[in-house]
Structures are given as C-alpha cells and as structure tokens.
Design a protein around this motif. Structure first.
Motif, PDB file in Angstrom:
ATOM      1  N   ASP A   7       3.750   1.527 -18.110  1.00  0.00           N
ATOM      2  CA  ASP A   7       4.810   1.022 -17.236  1.00  0.00           C
ATOM      3  C   ASP A   7       5.499   2.168 -16.505  1.00  0.00           C
ATOM      4  O   ASP A   7       5.809   2.069 -15.308  1.00  0.00           O
ATOM      5  N   ALA A   8       5.753   3.266 -17.233  1.00  0.00           N
ATOM      6  CA  ALA A   8       6.398   4.418 -16.605  1.00  0.00           C
ATOM      7  C   ALA A   8       5.511   5.012 -15.516  1.00  0.00           C
ATOM      8  O   ALA A   8       5.984   5.356 -14.424  1.00  0.00           O
ATOM      9  N   ALA A   9       4.204   5.137 -15.810  1.00  0.00           N
ATOM     10  CA  ALA A   9       3.285   5.674 -14.808  1.00  0.00           C
ATOM     11  C   ALA A   9       3.232   4.783 -13.578  1.00  0.00           C
ATOM     12  O   ALA A   9       3.229   5.268 -12.439  1.00  0.00           O
ATOM     13  N   ALA A  10       3.197   3.465 -13.792  1.00  0.00           N
ATOM     14  CA  ALA A  10       3.184   2.541 -12.654  1.00  0.00           C
ATOM     15  C   ALA A  10       4.453   2.662 -11.835  1.00  0.00           C
ATOM     16  O   ALA A  10       4.428   2.593 -10.596  1.00  0.00           O
ATOM     17  N   ALA A  11       5.584   2.878 -12.507  1.00  0.00           N
ATOM     18  CA  ALA A  11       6.849   3.031 -11.792  1.00  0.00           C
ATOM     19  C   ALA A  11       6.839   4.281 -10.929  1.00  0.00           C
ATOM     20  O   ALA A  11       7.325   4.274  -9.782  1.00  0.00           O
ATOM     21  N   VAL A  12       6.276   5.387 -11.449  1.00  0.00           N
ATOM     22  CA  VAL A  12       6.188   6.624 -10.660  1.00  0.00           C
ATOM     23  C   VAL A  12       5.290   6.410  -9.441  1.00  0.00           C
ATOM     24  O   VAL A  12       5.625   6.822  -8.322  1.00  0.00           O
ATOM     25  N   ARG A  13       4.155   5.771  -9.644  1.00  0.00           N
ATOM     26  CA  ARG A  13       3.233   5.535  -8.525  1.00  0.00           C
ATOM     27  C   ARG A  13       3.882   4.669  -7.452  1.00  0.00           C
ATOM     28  O   ARG A  13       3.751   4.929  -6.249  1.00  0.00           O
ATOM     29  N   ARG A  14       4.616   3.626  -7.881  1.00  0.00           N
ATOM     30  CA  ARG A  14       5.313   2.781  -6.906  1.00  0.00           C
ATOM     31  C   ARG A  14       6.389   3.583  -6.181  1.00  0.00           C
ATOM     32  O   ARG A  14       6.594   3.423  -4.962  1.00  0.00           O
ATOM     33  N   SER A  15       7.082   4.448  -6.906  1.00  0.00           N
ATOM     34  CA  SER A  15       8.157   5.227  -6.294  1.00  0.00           C
ATOM     35  C   SER A  15       7.610   6.239  -5.292  1.00  0.00           C
ATOM     36  O   SER A  15       8.227   6.480  -4.246  1.00  0.00           O
ATOM     37  N   VAL A  16       6.447   6.840  -5.592  1.00  0.00           N
ATOM     38  CA  VAL A  16       5.830   7.756  -4.629  1.00  0.00           C
ATOM     39  C   VAL A  16       5.516   7.015  -3.331  1.00  0.00           C
ATOM     40  O   VAL A  16       5.777   7.513  -2.228  1.00  0.00           O
ATOM     41  N   ARG A  17       4.963   5.822  -3.462  1.00  0.00           N
ATOM     42  CA  ARG A  17       4.657   5.038  -2.258  1.00  0.00           C
ATOM     43  C   ARG A  17       5.931   4.647  -1.519  1.00  0.00           C
ATOM     44  O   ARG A  17       5.982   4.696  -0.283  1.00  0.00           O
ATOM     45  N   ALA A  18       6.966   4.259  -2.269  1.00  0.00           N
ATOM     46  CA  ALA A  18       8.217   3.854  -1.630  1.00  0.00           C
ATOM     47  C   ALA A  18       8.860   5.019  -0.885  1.00  0.00           C
ATOM     48  O   ALA A  18       9.485   4.825   0.167  1.00  0.00           O
ATOM     49  N   ALA A  19       8.716   6.234  -1.399  1.00  0.00           N
ATOM     50  CA  ALA A  19       9.356   7.397  -0.782  1.00  0.00           C
ATOM     51  C   ALA A  19       8.777   7.712   0.590  1.00  0.00           C
ATOM     52  O   ALA A  19       9.447   8.336   1.425  1.00  0.00           O
ATOM     53  N   VAL A  20       7.526   7.292   0.851  1.00  0.00           N
ATOM     54  CA  VAL A  20       6.906   7.571   2.154  1.00  0.00           C
ATOM     55  C   VAL A  20       6.555   6.278   2.888  1.00  0.00           C
ATOM     56  O   VAL A  20       5.783   6.292   3.846  1.00  0.00           O
ATOM     57  N   ALA A  21       7.142   5.173   2.451  1.00  0.00           N
ATOM     58  CA  ALA A  21       6.769   3.863   2.996  1.00  0.00           C
ATOM     59  C   ALA A  21       7.049   3.728   4.480  1.00  0.00           C
ATOM     60  O   ALA A  21       6.385   2.959   5.181  1.00  0.00           O
ATOM     61  N   HIS A  22       8.034   4.461   4.998  1.00  0.00           N
ATOM     62  CA  HIS A  22       8.419   4.306   6.404  1.00  0.00           C
ATOM     63  C   HIS A  22       7.803   5.381   7.293  1.00  0.00           C
ATOM     64  O   HIS A  22       8.225   5.528   8.450  1.00  0.00           O
ATOM     65  N   ARG A  23       6.866   6.113   6.776  1.00  0.00           N
ATOM     66  CA  ARG A  23       6.209   7.158   7.558  1.00  0.00           C
ATOM     67  C   ARG A  23       4.996   6.603   8.300  1.00  0.00           C
ATOM     68  O   ARG A  23       4.667   5.419   8.190  1.00  0.00           O
ATOM     69  N   ASP A  24       4.313   7.481   9.035  1.00  0.00           N
ATOM     70  CA  ASP A  24       3.096   7.108   9.734  1.00  0.00           C
ATOM     71  C   ASP A  24       2.108   6.457   8.762  1.00  0.00           C
ATOM     72  O   ASP A  24       2.015   6.842   7.600  1.00  0.00           O
ATOM     73  N   ALA A  25       1.360   5.456   9.255  1.00  0.00           N
ATOM     74  CA  ALA A  25       0.499   4.655   8.383  1.00  0.00           C
ATOM     75  C   ALA A  25      -0.481   5.513   7.591  1.00  0.00           C
ATOM     76  O   ALA A  25      -0.683   5.307   6.389  1.00  0.00           O
ATOM     77  N   ASP A  26      -1.106   6.499   8.232  1.00  0.00           N
ATOM     78  CA  ASP A  26      -2.067   7.340   7.521  1.00  0.00           C
ATOM     79  C   ASP A  26      -1.369   8.275   6.540  1.00  0.00           C
ATOM     80  O   ASP A  26      -1.859   8.498   5.432  1.00  0.00           O
ATOM     81  N   ALA A  27      -0.229   8.823   6.939  1.00  0.00           N
ATOM     82  CA  ALA A  27       0.487   9.743   6.047  1.00  0.00           C
ATOM     83  C   ALA A  27       0.983   9.025   4.801  1.00  0.00           C
ATOM     84  O   ALA A  27       0.942   9.581   3.700  1.00  0.00           O
TER      85      ALA A  27
END
Length: 754
Positions: A182-202
C-alpha cells in the motif's frame, strides 16, 4: 586473479542455468556432472589452482537449482490439471501489477500470481506454484499483494509457470495487500500526481525514470528511445538505484550520518527502492546491479565491483535461474561489466589529451554500448549509431529527473503543492531527455539494420571483442579519435541510398507490422490510402518511410482491435493525414478510446455502398451492410470489419479486414459474381473461413498479413492448401517481410523485402 575468479564465479553460475534450461533434464544433468568431474580432475592434477573450484561449484549449484525448479513446476498438480483443462477452485496471491494486453477476442487482464491451494477433481492440494492469471477486461482488477479465491479453468503454460489461470468466477478477497505494498502504491501515485499537469510525454517519462512505470508512454516515443539506445531509462535499472541511493547517501552525510549508519541508510534505500518499484525478479536484478555500481564508486572500486558482480550474478541465478535467458538480465550484467572493466582503461587513454570529465563522460556510455551491442542487435535487428552521443546528451538530465521526481512524490504525500514544486525540475529534465531521443531518432541514419541471423551476430560479436584492445589505441591519440568521430558523424547524417525502393509502379503494400494488418494503397507521388495501422507504431511508421509516403488523404480502420489500430500513431507521425474513417461498431471500448486519444477526435463511420476516388485509388465500401446480422458465436468486432473493393492502375483488390465465415457468406450473397485480381486474406489466415467464397473470387494473388511465431496458428495450413489448389499464389508477411504488388503489363508482380 581475484577479479577473474570472481567473474568466473558468475560465468559458472550462468552456464549452469543455461545448461539446465536449454537442454533436456537428463542431458543437462549429465553435462553438469561431466563438467564438474573434469574440473575436479584438473584441480587434482594441479593443472589449475583450487580457487577455480568456486566457478565449478557455482555451475553445479545453479544447474541443480534450475533443474529442481523446472521439475517442481512440471510435476505440480496444477500442471497435471491444466493438461486436462480442469475447472478448479484456487487460492492465489497476485505478485505483479495487472496489465492489459490485446487478445484474439478482446482485451485481457494479465498478472503473475502464486497459487497456495487448489481443489479440483475431488482432491485438494496445498502447494506453492507460479501461474499467470489471464482474466477478461470486465473481471474486477486485483491490486498487487492481494490474496484471492476464485474458480478458474487451467490451461497449460510454458516452462516458467505451472499453468495459465482463466477465471470463470468472481474473485473473493481473502487478504488485502500488506502495508508495504500500500505504501509503495501511494508513492507511485504521488509521483504521478506531482507531474500530472506537465506535458503529456514528460508526465509519463518521470514515473518511468523513477520506478520503471512506463505504462502510459507514447509507443512512438518508446521506439525513439530504442533507436537512440536510451531504452534503459524506461525500465527499472541499476542506474535508477544508483542515483536514488547515491542521493540518499549525500543527504545523509550532509545531515551528519557517518560510519556504519551510512551502510544502514544505503540498505534501507535499496529495500525501499525494490518495494516501490515492485519486488519482481527484474527489479531485484536491477537493484543488485545498482549495488555493484555503488561498490565500483568506492576505493579500489574496479576490484570490489568485479567481485560484487560475480557474487550478484550467482545470487540472482540461485534465486531465479530463468534470469539466465532474460534479455534484461544479460543487458544489465554486460553493461555493468563494461563500465567496471572497460571504461577505466578507455578513460585513461582519453586522459592523455582530454579533461577528466570529458574522458569519463565518453568512456562510460561507450563501454556499456560496446558490451551490450550484440545482445541489442539480436533483439532488435539493429545497431544504433547515435547511442553514445544520445546518452552523453541525456546524462545530465537523468539524475535531476529521477531524484527530484522521487522527491516530489515523497513530499507530495505530506503536501501535494510542495511535491508539485519539487518535481517541476524533474519534468523539465524529462522534456530534455525526450528532445534528445526524438532528435537522435530523426537523424538520417540513427540505426542500421543488422539482422538477427547467426552469421551477422557472430561478425558483430567479433567486432565488439576486437574493440576491447583496439579502442584504447585509437582513443589515446587525438588524430585517430577525432577521425573516427568525424567518420561516424558523416555516416549518421548522410542517409545511404536504397536503390530500387520503393519499387517502380507499386500499387499495394502489405507492411510487415507483425500480427496485424497495415495496408498501403498508392494514391500518387508520396501519397497513399492506408487501411489499418497494425499493432506497432514504429513498424507502421518505418514501412511508410520506406515507401516515401508523406501524405495520407484517407486512413480507414476496419475495426478497433489492437492489432489493427494500436499503430495509428505511426501513421500520424510527421505526415499530413486527411479523413479518418472506421467501422460503426464501437467495440472493443479500449481500442475506440486509444484511437480517439491518438486522433483527437472520433473517426467518421465508413459509408456503405459509396464509391469514391482518392488520387489514383478507387474505393467502394461493401461491408458492413446496414441491418446485417451475423453469427452470435463469432466475434462481433471482426464481423463488423470494413470491407473494401479497391482499384489501382486497373488492378482490383479485395480488402477483407477480419470478417469471419458468417459475414463472408453474407458478402458472397451480396457480391455474387465478384472477381478480383488480389485478395487480402481475412483475419490473418485464420482457419475460420468460407473457403468456397474465397476461392470463387478468381484472385491469382493472395496476401496474408501475419506475425511470425504467433500464438493463433495463423495462417492455417488447410486454408493455404485450399488457396493453392485453386491456383492462388499466397504471400505472407511473416516469411517475406513487406509484400509489394507492382502493376505490370498483363498482370501483377510481387516484390518482397524493403
């Protein structure tokens, strides 16, 4: 000698695993025992030192473990039940993330799992056996680490797993994932959320750099990474761990951590990395190679690193012997060995006339590339000419993209805005890496086709071995080094001529896109009507490039299965695409969604019965007929395929999509008396055909667009025999490559290759 013996330890372990996996059981055992006996005899007669007993012991140990594991899998109750196609009750734990793959009749959810209990045929067993879970798209998705019970049909698997599990009932959750998952999944989701508003490829590349999460990366961009030798950035690799743990050690020293506590910090970082990236064999392998790289950075690093590499290979193969036949394992070990053993020598040669930072920047990617080139060529059939330069240009951005991407994810768990701010430079760095990959892939000769046969691969391996002593001689003198560099620049920037291609007068090309359809009708100079785009954007793009097609006034998608639409990005890449039409049946939903995302809009429905002229191509849509009904036992998307009668340069061609027998029978009634010159065989040559109709069309040439070694048995031998008996010559993309039809006086010629 300690370095050589350490490396021999790993080589012995690798050899033992290969012997046990490749050879039949008894033969493998005999070979292992024979080698062990010869080795002991050599030591006893003092022909070699006793230190070489270590590699022999490694060979025997790993070979024995591999043979035992294969025996346990082959004799598992699951394997026996799978041979009978039994329906059983299972308890299993999901051990990998669920991924969606295209199946013959729709998307499948696929995951690895371990079965702990099976009940069937009146008996129950408690066991520990690996399986592959293959569920339909509508089956509830199960997170990694979840233990479930379900009813399923067992299907025989390969040598790695005891069975394939096809659920027939709903999953019943027995135990939720442990807290670390669960902790690992939370980190992975948070990494994606941190760059969610950037360029699609980035925003897709940053998670790939941090934890190898590349599920949403544009396939065309992924191919650019392959062409430029940057693929290692998209997977969990030793580089990821080296950067992450190295950054942790720097912060630890800055915070006052010293001595053994630094080792504890490094160990915690390695464990955290493995859990976050998923504790699969490929991840553990990457962590082991990263740890070896960290050892190589310490005092006496070359010796320590070599010893660490030998021990790491032995340990990994004792745990997972089948890594010995994994391309990722081979590339990882070879790259690490190249950096440890070759790079220091080549760096010292360059130090004679360049600054240290230049010598290290050039020698490290050059050594890794030379070490890995034969394996890369065996996998892709290509040799990248821009890999070293691309890695040099991308290298400064890899560390900030990886470290700050992870930092943004961790801080985002505390406060999302802070994570977004910290991850912003990671996204900017990722954009630079993307630009390097695209630039490198766009140069005229970014890579050369080499082939995967034994002769070209042997020659390439010998050339790489010759580079080991030759490279330092060339690199230590500025004249020879700069001359080689200049020659490479000229070769890369000047596209070599391809005489006779595309062939003069070509009218239709069935592109070699693997298991799928990608058909091109010549509409004029540099223009073509494209019917379907295959499963691979890179293959489709490359075929159109070879044909010098820059304009696609009409793209027709016969139906939305992945093997016909997933390569659409390759058609769109750098070309002027006009109208896009497709079947009216919007199934499967995943394919429809992918087309909409790539196109930016929904394709228009193909108009039944309408005849149009597109450049030199005359087209008529003859199926699906409005209100038509087909057999409910057949695939609805296949039977809703757009079927076209085309004419180019006086040659009439029938393009059939994947229509199945009931739709073919309806077409036989609707188009009674139809005669064509060329038939595109439906559904890649499946055995489900209305053979009487196909052989009544009068075609003299049939084309089967099919992938080599596909799992469906396409094309069916009985169908090929029936076509041949009726006087039809059949050409297949799996054996001939691109199949090109050329208009000639009095008929149609066929040219293959490209």
């Amino acid at each position: 000698m300690p370095d050589a013996r350490a490396l021999a330890l790993g080589a012995g372990a690798w050899s033992g695993a290969l012997v046990a996996i490749v050879l039949p059981g008894r033969v493998a055992l005999a070979v292992v025992l024979l080698v062990a006996a010869v080795g002991v005899a050599l030591v006893a007669h003092r022909l070699v030192g006793p230190g070489w007993l270590g590699p022999l012991a490694a060979l025997v140990a790993v070979g024995g473990v591999a043979a035992l594991q294969q025996t346990l899998v082959a004799t598992s109750p699951l394997a026996v039940l799978a041979e009978d196609g039994a329906v059983v009750d299972l308890r299993l734990e999901v051990t990998s993330d669920v991924r969606t793959v295209a199946g013959q009749y729709g998307d499948l959810q696929v995951a690895e799992a371990d079965v702990s209990r099976v009940a069937g045929r009146g008996t129950a067993w408690t066991l520990d056996a690996p399986v592959v879970l293959m569920a339909g798209a509508d089956w509830p998705s199960v997170p990694l680490g979840t233990t479930i019970e379900t009813t399923a049909r067992l299907v025989p698997g390969d040598d790695e797993v005891a069975a394939l599990v096809r659920p027939t009932g709903e999953p019943r959750v027995v135990a939720e994932p442990d807290v670390w998952w669960d902790a690992a999944a939370a980190v992975r989701r948070s990494v994606r959320a941190a760059v969610a508003h950037r360029d699609a490829d980035a925003r897709e590349l940053v998670p790939a750099l941090v934890v190898g999460d590349d599920g949403g990366l544009d396939p065309v961009l992924a191919d650019d990474f392959r062409t430029t030798g940057l693929t290692h950035l998209l997977a969990v690799s030793g580089t990821n761990l080296t950067l992450v743990v190295g950054a942790m050690l720097v912060l630890g020293r800055w915070a006052g951590v010293r001595g053994r506590w630094l080792h504890v910090l490094a160990a915690a970082g390695i464990v955290g990395f493995v859990v976050t990236a998923r504790a699969e064999p490929s991840v553990v392998r990457a962590a082991a190679m990263g740890t070896v790289a960290l050892l190589g950075m310490t005092g006496n690093g070359r010796s320590r690193g070599a010893r660490g590499l030998g021990v790491a290979v032995l340990g990994l193969l004792l745990l997972w012997p089948r890594l010995a036949v994994s391309a990722g394992f081979a590339l990882s070990v070879l790259a690490t060995a190249g950096i440890l053993l070759l790079a220091p020598v080549w760096r010292d040669a360059l130090l004679r006339w360049t600054p240290r930072w230049v010598a290290e920047a050039v020698s490290i990617p050059l050594a890794a590339q030379v070490a890995c080139t034969p394996v890369v060529a065996a996998l892709s059939g290509q040799v990248s000419l821009v890999a070293v330069v691309a890695n040099l240009l991308a290298a400064p951005a890899v560390a900030p993209a990886t470290v700050l991407g992870l930092g943004g994810g961790l801080l985002g768990l505390l406060w999302t805005p802070l994570g977004v701010v910290v991850a912003a430079p990671a996204a900017w760095s990722a954009q630079w890496i993307i630009a390097v990959a695209r630039w490198g892939a766009d140069v005229p000769t970014a890579a050369v086709d080499w082939g995967t046969g034994p002769v070209p691969l042997t020659l390439l391996t010998l050339a790489c071995l010759a580079a080991v002593p030759l490279a330092p001689r060339l690199l230590r003198r500025p004249g020879s080094a700069l001359a080689c560099t200049g020659l490479l620049v000229v070769v890369v920037l000047v596209r070599p001529p391809t005489p006779g291609w595309p062939p003069e007068g070509w009218i239709l090309v069935a592109c070699d896109v693997g298991q799928g359809d990608g058909l091109v009708l010549r509409a004029g100079p540099h223009a073509a009507v494209v019917v379907d785009a295959g499963p691979d954007p890179a293959a489709m793009d490359a075929c159109l490039d070879r044909l010098e097609v820059t304009s696609v006034p009409l793209l027709v998608l016969t139906h939305f299965h992945a093997d016909h639409v997933d390569g659409m990005a390759g058609v769109l890449e750098g070309r002027d695409v006009g109208e896009v039409e497709a079947t009216g049946l919007l199934e499967p939903a995943e394919g429809v969604r992918e087309v909409g995302l790539a196109l930016g809009r929904a394709p228009a429905p193909a108009s039944y019965g309408v005849t149009r002229v597109v450049g030199d191509v005359t087209l008529q849509v003859v199926w699906p007929r409005p209100g038509s009904r087909v057999d409910p036992g057949e695939s609805a998307p296949n039977d809703a395929s757009v079927v076209l009668v085309a004419e180019v340069a006086g040659v009439r061609i029938l393009l059939t999509g994947d229509v199945e027998p009931s739709a073919q029978a309806a077409l036989a009634r609707d188009l009674a008396g139809l005669h064509v010159d060329v038939l595109k065989v439906p559904h890649h040559g499946s055995r489900h055909q209305d053979v009487d109709w196909l052989t009544s069309l009068g075609a003299r040439i049939a084309v089967v667009s099919v992938g080599a070694d596909n799992d469906y048995g396409h094309p069916a031998p009985d169908l090929l025999a029936a076509l041949s008996a009726s006087g039809v010559r059949t050409w297949r993309t799996d054996t001939s490559g691109d199949v090109v039809l050329v208009a000639r006086r009095g008929g149609v010629g066929v040219i293959t290759g490209g």
